[in-house]
Design a protein around this motif. Sequence first.
Motif, PDB file in Angstrom:
ATOM      1  N   PHE A   1       0.531   2.327  11.132  1.00  0.00           N
ATOM      2  CA  PHE A   1      -0.536   1.681  10.374  1.00  0.00           C
ATOM      3  C   PHE A   1      -1.177   2.642   9.371  1.00  0.00           C
ATOM      4  N   ILE A   2      -1.410   3.885   9.778  1.00  0.00           N
ATOM      5  CA  ILE A   2      -1.999   4.859   8.858  1.00  0.00           C
ATOM      6  C   ILE A   2      -1.059   5.107   7.687  1.00  0.00           C
ATOM      7  N   THR A   3       0.228   5.243   7.964  1.00  0.00           N
ATOM      8  CA  THR A   3       1.212   5.412   6.891  1.00  0.00           C
ATOM      9  C   THR A   3       1.147   4.233   5.929  1.00  0.00           C
ATOM     10  N   PHE A   4       1.157   3.034   6.467  1.00  0.00           N
ATOM     11  CA  PHE A   4       1.151   1.814   5.656  1.00  0.00           C
ATOM     12  C   PHE A   4      -0.132   1.700   4.834  1.00  0.00           C
ATOM     13  N   PHE A   5      -1.279   1.922   5.466  1.00  0.00           N
ATOM     14  CA  PHE A   5      -2.547   1.757   4.759  1.00  0.00           C
ATOM     15  C   PHE A   5      -2.730   2.811   3.672  1.00  0.00           C
ATOM     16  N   VAL A   6      -2.396   4.073   3.969  1.00  0.00           N
ATOM     17  CA  VAL A   6      -2.533   5.134   2.972  1.00  0.00           C
ATOM     18  C   VAL A   6      -1.587   4.873   1.798  1.00  0.00           C
ATOM     19  N   PHE A   7      -0.397   4.374   2.084  1.00  0.00           N
ATOM     20  CA  PHE A   7       0.542   4.036   1.014  1.00  0.00           C
ATOM     21  C   PHE A   7      -0.053   2.961   0.097  1.00  0.00           C
ATOM     22  N   CYS A   8      -0.556   1.879   0.684  1.00  0.00           N
ATOM     23  CA  CYS A   8      -1.146   0.792  -0.116  1.00  0.00           C
ATOM     24  C   CYS A   8      -2.388   1.260  -0.868  1.00  0.00           C
ATOM     25  N   LEU A   9      -3.207   2.076  -0.238  1.00  0.00           N
ATOM     26  CA  LEU A   9      -4.395   2.609  -0.890  1.00  0.00           C
ATOM     27  C   LEU A   9      -4.005   3.476  -2.096  1.00  0.00           C
ATOM     28  N   GLY A  10      -2.987   4.302  -1.936  1.00  0.00           N
ATOM     29  CA  GLY A  10      -2.505   5.131  -3.042  1.00  0.00           C
ATOM     30  C   GLY A  10      -1.983   4.308  -4.196  1.00  0.00           C
ATOM     31  N   LEU A  11      -1.230   3.249  -3.879  1.00  0.00           N
ATOM     32  CA  LEU A  11      -0.744   2.358  -4.945  1.00  0.00           C
ATOM     33  C   LEU A  11      -1.908   1.702  -5.683  1.00  0.00           C
ATOM     34  N   THR A  12      -2.919   1.335  -4.947  1.00  0.00           N
ATOM     35  CA  THR A  12      -4.086   0.707  -5.560  1.00  0.00           C
ATOM     36  C   THR A  12      -4.820   1.688  -6.469  1.00  0.00           C
ATOM     37  N   VAL A  13      -4.997   2.903  -6.026  1.00  0.00           N
ATOM     38  CA  VAL A  13      -5.671   3.909  -6.854  1.00  0.00           C
ATOM     39  C   VAL A  13      -4.889   4.149  -8.142  1.00  0.00           C
ATOM     40  N   VAL A  14      -3.575   4.257  -8.043  1.00  0.00           N
ATOM     41  CA  VAL A  14      -2.749   4.436  -9.238  1.00  0.00           C
ATOM     42  C   VAL A  14      -2.875   3.226 -10.165  1.00  0.00           C
TER      43      VAL A  14
ATOM     44  N   VAL B   1      -5.442   1.188 -10.429  1.00  0.00           N
ATOM     45  CA  VAL B   1      -6.775   1.239 -11.041  1.00  0.00           C
ATOM     46  C   VAL B   1      -6.799   2.259 -12.169  1.00  0.00           C
ATOM     47  N   LEU B   2      -6.214   3.425 -11.932  1.00  0.00           N
ATOM     48  CA  LEU B   2      -6.227   4.484 -12.943  1.00  0.00           C
ATOM     49  C   LEU B   2      -5.363   4.143 -14.155  1.00  0.00           C
ATOM     50  N   ILE B   3      -4.242   3.488 -13.935  1.00  0.00           N
ATOM     51  CA  ILE B   3      -3.343   3.173 -15.054  1.00  0.00           C
ATOM     52  C   ILE B   3      -3.853   1.971 -15.842  1.00  0.00           C
ATOM     53  N   TRP B   4      -4.191   0.900 -15.167  1.00  0.00           N
ATOM     54  CA  TRP B   4      -4.557  -0.321 -15.885  1.00  0.00           C
ATOM     55  C   TRP B   4      -5.990  -0.307 -16.369  1.00  0.00           C
ATOM     56  N   ARG B   5      -6.844   0.373 -15.665  1.00  0.00           N
ATOM     57  CA  ARG B   5      -8.274   0.447 -16.026  1.00  0.00           C
ATOM     58  C   ARG B   5      -8.838  -0.926 -16.384  1.00  0.00           C
ATOM     59  N   ASP B   6      -8.438  -1.875 -15.589  1.00  0.00           N
ATOM     60  CA  ASP B   6      -8.835  -3.253 -15.848  1.00  0.00           C
ATOM     61  C   ASP B   6      -9.411  -3.822 -14.559  1.00  0.00           C
ATOM     62  N   ASP B   7     -10.603  -4.369 -14.652  1.00  0.00           N
ATOM     63  CA  ASP B   7     -11.249  -4.904 -13.465  1.00  0.00           C
ATOM     64  C   ASP B   7     -10.584  -6.172 -12.946  1.00  0.00           C
ATOM     65  N   SER B   8      -9.767  -6.835 -13.778  1.00  0.00           N
ATOM     66  CA  SER B   8      -9.136  -8.060 -13.321  1.00  0.00           C
ATOM     67  C   SER B   8      -8.117  -7.784 -12.214  1.00  0.00           C
ATOM     68  N   VAL B   9      -7.499  -6.617 -12.231  1.00  0.00           N
ATOM     69  CA  VAL B   9      -6.567  -6.262 -11.162  1.00  0.00           C
ATOM     70  C   VAL B   9      -7.255  -5.259 -10.255  1.00  0.00           C
ATOM     71  N   GLY B  10      -7.444  -4.062 -10.741  1.00  0.00           N
ATOM     72  CA  GLY B  10      -8.182  -3.004 -10.056  1.00  0.00           C
ATOM     73  C   GLY B  10      -8.062  -3.006  -8.557  1.00  0.00           C
ATOM     74  N   TRP B  11      -9.210  -3.015  -7.892  1.00  0.00           N
ATOM     75  CA  TRP B  11      -9.243  -2.929  -6.435  1.00  0.00           C
ATOM     76  C   TRP B  11      -8.770  -4.202  -5.760  1.00  0.00           C
ATOM     77  N   ASN B  12      -8.603  -5.263  -6.524  1.00  0.00           N
ATOM     78  CA  ASN B  12      -8.034  -6.485  -5.948  1.00  0.00           C
ATOM     79  C   ASN B  12      -6.570  -6.291  -5.572  1.00  0.00           C
ATOM     80  N   PHE B  13      -5.975  -5.221  -6.071  1.00  0.00           N
ATOM     81  CA  PHE B  13      -4.573  -4.942  -5.746  1.00  0.00           C
ATOM     82  C   PHE B  13      -4.406  -4.497  -4.288  1.00  0.00           C
ATOM     83  N   LEU B  14      -5.452  -3.932  -3.692  1.00  0.00           N
ATOM     84  CA  LEU B  14      -5.343  -3.457  -2.306  1.00  0.00           C
ATOM     85  C   LEU B  14      -5.007  -4.586  -1.328  1.00  0.00           C
TER      86      LEU B  14
END
Length: 169
Positions: A47-60, A62-75
């Motif tokens: 679970f930690i592996t899975f959650f950290v992976f998804c959290l990392g994808l979400t951070v990337v 957010v940083l790449i798209w810099r758009d609130d329409s996707v952003g943290w909703n990707f998590l």
Amino acid sequence: MSGPASSDSHQPDVATARATAEQAARWAKEDSFRMRYGAAALLTGWFITFFVFCLGLTVVTVLIWRDDSVGWNFLPISLIYGFPVAAIVGLPLAVLVAWPLRRLPDQRIHVLIFGLVLGLVTAVLFVLLNQGRVELGSGAVAVWVAVCGALGRASVIKMVTRRNRMAGQ
């Protein structure tokens, strides 16, 4: 002239036999060592592996798209759609990697091997799914999977140590 053998001539044989018996017992104990993981450690690490992976994808994202329409909703999206893949591929892979490592008592080696194997399997899957093409993004994801796998395994070191101590190993 042959006479009765002195007791000194038998000492090396007794000492050798004792050393050999002690060495055999030590080897038997080393051969009998089996790391015990337990379901709680397996599922926690997964679970930690899975959650950290998804959290990392979400951070990337957010940083790449810099758009609130996707952003943290990707998590939540990555958690929902990633769960079946993590359960079908990741969990059995974790069991397959852990199984041959049971005889190694040094858990730091486990962490290293988990990271390497998970990253390598991810890279191979990307190459196969991309019909032999290697892409930078796929390599980055494979490295991130390796890091997350190592973090997941490292996160349960104390659980595994406690379980093995309770089992007398």
